[in-house]
Design a protein around this motif. Structure first.
Motif, mmCIF file in Angstrom:
data_model
loop_
_atom_site.group_PDB
_atom_site.id
_atom_site.type_symbol
_atom_site.label_atom_id
_atom_site.label_comp_id
_atom_site.label_asym_id
_atom_site.label_seq_id
_atom_site.Cartn_x
_atom_site.Cartn_y
_atom_site.Cartn_z
ATOM 1 N N PHE A 95 0.804 -1.221 0.000
ATOM 2 C CA PHE A 95 0.000 0.000 0.000
ATOM 3 C C PHE A 95 0.843 1.279 0.000
ATOM 4 O O PHE A 95 0.618 2.185 -0.798
ATOM 5 C CB PHE A 95 -0.947 -0.003 1.200
ATOM 6 C CG PHE A 95 -1.885 1.162 1.235
ATOM 7 C CD1 PHE A 95 -2.855 1.308 0.259
ATOM 8 C CD2 PHE A 95 -1.784 2.124 2.226
ATOM 9 C CE1 PHE A 95 -3.725 2.384 0.280
ATOM 10 C CE2 PHE A 95 -2.651 3.204 2.254
ATOM 11 C CZ PHE A 95 -3.620 3.334 1.278
ATOM 12 N N SER A 96 1.840 1.321 0.868
ATOM 13 C CA SER A 96 2.629 2.559 0.966
ATOM 14 C C SER A 96 3.366 2.841 -0.344
ATOM 15 O O SER A 96 3.513 3.988 -0.750
ATOM 16 C CB SER A 96 3.615 2.466 2.122
ATOM 17 O OG SER A 96 4.479 1.370 1.912
ATOM 18 N N LYS A 108 2.330 1.890 -3.309
ATOM 19 C CA LYS A 108 1.316 2.298 -4.271
ATOM 20 C C LYS A 108 1.018 3.794 -4.095
ATOM 21 O O LYS A 108 0.911 4.540 -5.071
ATOM 22 C CB LYS A 108 0.048 1.474 -4.043
ATOM 23 C CG LYS A 108 -1.088 1.805 -4.975
ATOM 24 C CD LYS A 108 -2.255 0.861 -4.723
ATOM 25 C CE LYS A 108 -3.570 1.528 -5.054
ATOM 26 N NZ LYS A 108 -4.715 0.789 -4.529
ATOM 27 N N ILE A 109 0.906 4.217 -2.831
ATOM 28 C CA ILE A 109 0.659 5.625 -2.549
ATOM 29 C C ILE A 109 1.829 6.476 -3.045
ATOM 30 O O ILE A 109 1.648 7.585 -3.540
ATOM 31 C CB ILE A 109 0.449 5.835 -1.029
ATOM 32 C CG1 ILE A 109 -0.847 5.178 -0.589
ATOM 33 C CG2 ILE A 109 0.442 7.305 -0.673
ATOM 34 C CD1 ILE A 109 -2.087 5.753 -1.221
ATOM 35 N N LYS A 155 3.369 5.969 -5.562
ATOM 36 C CA LYS A 155 3.346 5.895 -7.027
ATOM 37 C C LYS A 155 4.557 5.167 -7.615
ATOM 38 O O LYS A 155 5.110 5.580 -8.635
ATOM 39 C CB LYS A 155 3.237 7.294 -7.636
ATOM 40 C CG LYS A 155 1.973 8.033 -7.235
ATOM 41 C CD LYS A 155 1.503 8.928 -8.356
ATOM 42 C CE LYS A 155 0.086 9.409 -8.178
ATOM 43 N NZ LYS A 155 -0.312 9.806 -6.838
ATOM 44 N N ARG A 198 4.815 -4.615 6.347
ATOM 45 C CA ARG A 198 4.354 -3.347 5.813
ATOM 46 C C ARG A 198 5.376 -2.257 6.112
ATOM 47 O O ARG A 198 5.555 -1.334 5.330
ATOM 48 C CB ARG A 198 3.012 -3.009 6.466
ATOM 49 C CG ARG A 198 2.187 -2.068 5.683
ATOM 50 C CD ARG A 198 0.802 -2.012 6.215
ATOM 51 N NE ARG A 198 0.745 -1.653 7.619
ATOM 52 C CZ ARG A 198 -0.392 -1.430 8.273
ATOM 53 N NH1 ARG A 198 -1.531 -1.546 7.658
ATOM 54 N NH2 ARG A 198 -0.378 -1.122 9.534
ATOM 55 N N ARG A 250 9.188 -0.404 2.957
ATOM 56 C CA ARG A 250 9.348 1.004 2.622
ATOM 57 C C ARG A 250 10.773 1.501 2.685
ATOM 58 O O ARG A 250 11.067 2.591 2.224
ATOM 59 C CB ARG A 250 8.497 1.842 3.575
ATOM 60 C CG ARG A 250 7.039 1.533 3.476
ATOM 61 C CD ARG A 250 6.261 2.486 4.281
ATOM 62 N NE ARG A 250 6.730 3.851 4.043
ATOM 63 C CZ ARG A 250 6.506 4.845 4.854
ATOM 64 N NH1 ARG A 250 5.843 4.645 5.958
ATOM 65 N NH2 ARG A 250 6.945 6.046 4.566
#
Ligand code: ATP
Ligand code: MG
Lengths: 311, 361
Positions: free
Chosen positions: B98-99, B101-102, B104, B146, B150
């Protein structure tokens, strides 16, 4: 009163028929349901296959088969009202959802006086739709209405806009009244949803790099969907049987331009007294309501499954 | 990667101050554990670093940037929450990615990062499940995953293991330590479990009521506690604390038992002190470690025993107070039996009775 041997027949009945206890216990409920729901339902279903007219009660025995249904299927006015109802439903529900969502989001951000705001938010729901209809009939009146007066004194319009006469404008005006009255249904239900959202995933989203819009889009909204679908299901039933407000504001007119299903059916049944035909149209219309309910409940179930809340 | 600095950081909720001007410098790649009893302000401090809580006073720096006014998303850190805070409507794969994807990133890059993290944490077979279909330990690993996809500057952990059973907790502790050795990133880790703190930390920060009591390596805080609070908080069983007074150049307990002053302490005649000794340093004669230089002997009656296998914990009575001692090569001890104990004074502590501060020089 003393009734020495009156209980005998009763007792006899009980012992002779030997009703199982569960049936005896359920009997009152069954009887009430029959009287209130089943019998009228069956009676109206039956009458839709007759040429029943309110003015000629004996016509209820005049069996005409599926004639009423065939007539409805070919009736342009009926299908126009049907289409208009679907359109009205779609517009009203979606706008109410958007406004309700916006309202709920704003109220949830307020820190002081939130209780008061929540109560105020419900005000429109406290009025009878009939009164709301009268109110908006006045507001949108082309001669003495508030809207036209305001527009003219502000110099925004020199002519009187026929809010309730022009077909498109009239539907808009009715939708406006409907939305004014019922946006808070969405508002309240979505607000309940907002209160129920766990804060942790929202914080995780912030740390994961989300802007507030992204947090809303990817975390808040999926959580709200079940609440939105519940509101949609409730409201779709409400709007699909919209009658009172339309009846008051335009009476389906002028020239059927705002005719919705139930104003048409109501007029056919009570004004034209063609009860059999009205009932036939009613049964077709019920499928519309059933369709929307089933649709939204399907959506609800899948949204809940998404969230891991189980079917 | 980055250092983290807290400069006189204050947190107030309305009039209530819960964090009192704390200072802390965390080096790049350091594993720092904030530990303290419930409600002492650990989470609040961590959340101020994360940006989830406004900073009422002072400065927080990450790298060389003051981040006081930056929203969490601009701080480039990852946080593992106590109850994992997974996105329930997303699959494990979507949670992990998710992170990115955010941010980009390209789909291929996301897939690679997710697969790597899943591999490290043995989550590969679970990638298509929803969090609701996972066990507590698996959710915990997803929460960790998660964070690691990152490559953040700083990892923040808020009691990530507190919802796991004892066995899983030990296992995950090892995993976290390995992870730190592999990633070499800065970690701030909050726990109220001193064992976790001791085993994981490069440095431990012991907090109490919104103040920092002591900062030091695990050994430092264990062997040289600054205060009675730290002394009793760190170490298990907690250090025995006996009220005493300095008299005739010796430490005199309330019942008149006297010891030599433990080496390295500066006391005044007549001063009220607290004598602190860990169970490991009170052992029955014949069941103890080889004697050190400064040893005191004292007779105590044993009330209760707790056999732990290689050693037995003895609950004895001294100066009207319960004292815990240890017995090596244990033999059965009857309740009420009187044994002679050796106290290793080299490892004992004196604290000021009034302030609780260590009298070590
Ligand atoms: N929103 C709030 N409003 C007022 N006081 C708060 C708020 N959040 C926390 N506190 C108070 O701040 C203090 C520190 O809370 P914090 O959550 O940091 O404790 P903690 O050390 O993490 O404890 P635990 O180990 O139980 O998680 C507590 O006394 C708590 O009551
Ligand atoms: Mg906490």
């Amino acid at each position: 009163m003393v009734t020495p041997s009156i209980d005998l027949p009763n007792g006899l009945l009980m012992t002779r028929l030997k009703l199982p206890p569960w049936l005896v216990l359920l009997l009152p409920a069954i009887l009430i349901l029959m009287a209130v729901v089943l019998i009228p339902l069956l009676l109206s279903l039956y009458s839709s296959f007759t040429s029943y007219r309110l003015t000629r009660p004996d016509s209820i025995t005049n069996w005409i088969g599926t004639f009423n249904y065939e007539k409805a299927a070919k009736d342009e006015n009926f299908w126009a009202a049907f289409g208009r109802t679907v359109l009205f439903l779609t517009i009203a529900l979606n706008l109410e959802m958007l406004f309700g969502l916006g309202l709920a989001l704003m109220v949830s951000k307020v820190t002081k006086g939130q209780r008061l705001l929540r109560t105020v938010m419900m005000f429109p729901m406290m009025f009878s739709p009939i009164l709301v209809g009268f109110q908006f009939k006045f507001i949108f009146n082309d001669n003495v209405g508030l809207v036209n007066n305001a527009l003219q004194s502000l110099g925004l319009s020199s002519t009187a806009i026929p809010w309730l006469v022009d077909g498109k404008l009239a539907l808009f005006s009715i939708a406006f009244a409907e939305i004014w009255m019922s946006t808070s249904v969405f508002g309240i239900l979505i607000l309940a949803g907002l209160y129920a959202i766990p804060q942790d995933p929202l914080e995780a989203a912030k740390v994961d790099g989300c802007t507030s819009w992204q947090s809303f889009r990817f975390v808040t909204l999926p959580f709200l969907m079940p609440f939105i679908y519940i509101a949609m299901a409730i409201r779709s039933l409400d709007v699909a049987r919209a009658y009172d407000m339309v009846q008051i504001m335009t009476n389906g007119g002028p020239a059927r331009r705002t005719e919705l299903l139930w104003t048409l059916i109501g007029r056919t049944g009570y004004v034209d007294a063609k009860m059999g035909y009205a009932n036939a149209m009613g049964y077709i219309s019920i499928f519309l309501a059933i369709f929307f309910t089933v649709y939204f409940f399907k959506k609800l179930t899948s949204a809940r499954a998404e969230l891991g809340m189980g079917g | 990667m980055a250092q983290v600095h807290l400069r006189s950081v204050v947190k107030k909720y309305g009039g209530l101050q819960v964090v009192h001007a704390i200072n802390l410098d965390i080096a790049d790649g350091e594993f720092v554990v904030l530990v303290g009893p419930s409600g002492c302000g650990k989470s609040t401090t961590l959340r101020m670093i994360a940006g989830l809580e406004d900073i009422s006073g002072g400065e927080v720096l990450i790298g060389d940037r003051v981040v006081n006014d930056l929203p969490p998303r601009e701080r480039n850190l990852a946080m593992v929450f106590q109850n994992y805070a997974l996105y329930p409507h997303m699959s494990v794969r979507e949670n992990l990615g998710f992170s990115l994807k955010i941010a980009k990133r390209s789909q291929s890059e996301i897939d690679r990062a997710v697969d790597d993290a899943a591999e490290i944490l043995s989550l590969t077979p679970l990638l298509d499940r929803k969090p609701g279909q996972l066990s507590g330990g698996q959710r915990q690993r997803v929460a960790m995953g998660r964070a690691i996809v990152r490559h953040p500057d700083v990892f923040l952990f808020d009691e990530p293991l507190s919802n796991l059973d004892a066995k899983l907790r030990t296992q995950m502790r090892v995993e976290i330590k390995k992870l730190h050795q592999r990633l070499k990133s800065t970690i701030v880790y909050v726990t109220h479990d001193q064992v976790e703190a001791m085993t994981l930390a490069d440095r431990i920060v012991i907090m109490r009521d919104g103040h920092i009591e002591q900062i030091g390596t695990p050994l430092e805080v264990f062997e040289r506690p600054n205060t009675t609070f730290v002394a009793t908080f760190i170490g298990s069983p907690p250090m025995n604390m006996l009220p005493a007074r300095v008299g005739g150049g010796r430490v005199v307990l309330t019942d008149g038992t006297a010891f030599d002053i433990p080496p390295g302490h500066k006391v005044e005649e007549g001063q009220d002190v607290i004598f602190g000794a860990r169970a490991d340093n009170i052992m029955p004669v014949g069941h103890s470690l080889p004697a050190t230089e400064h040893v005191a002997e004292v007779k105590m009656s044993v009330q209760l025993t707790e056999p732990l296998g290689t050693e037995t914990l003895l609950f004895a009575q001294l100066a009207g107070q319960e004292v815990q001692a240890k017995m090596l090569n244990p033999r059965p001890v009857a309740s009420g039996e009187v044994l002679t104990f050796q106290i290793n004074l080299d490892k004992c502590h004196l604290f000021d009775a009034e302030t609780g501060a260590s009298l070590r020089v």
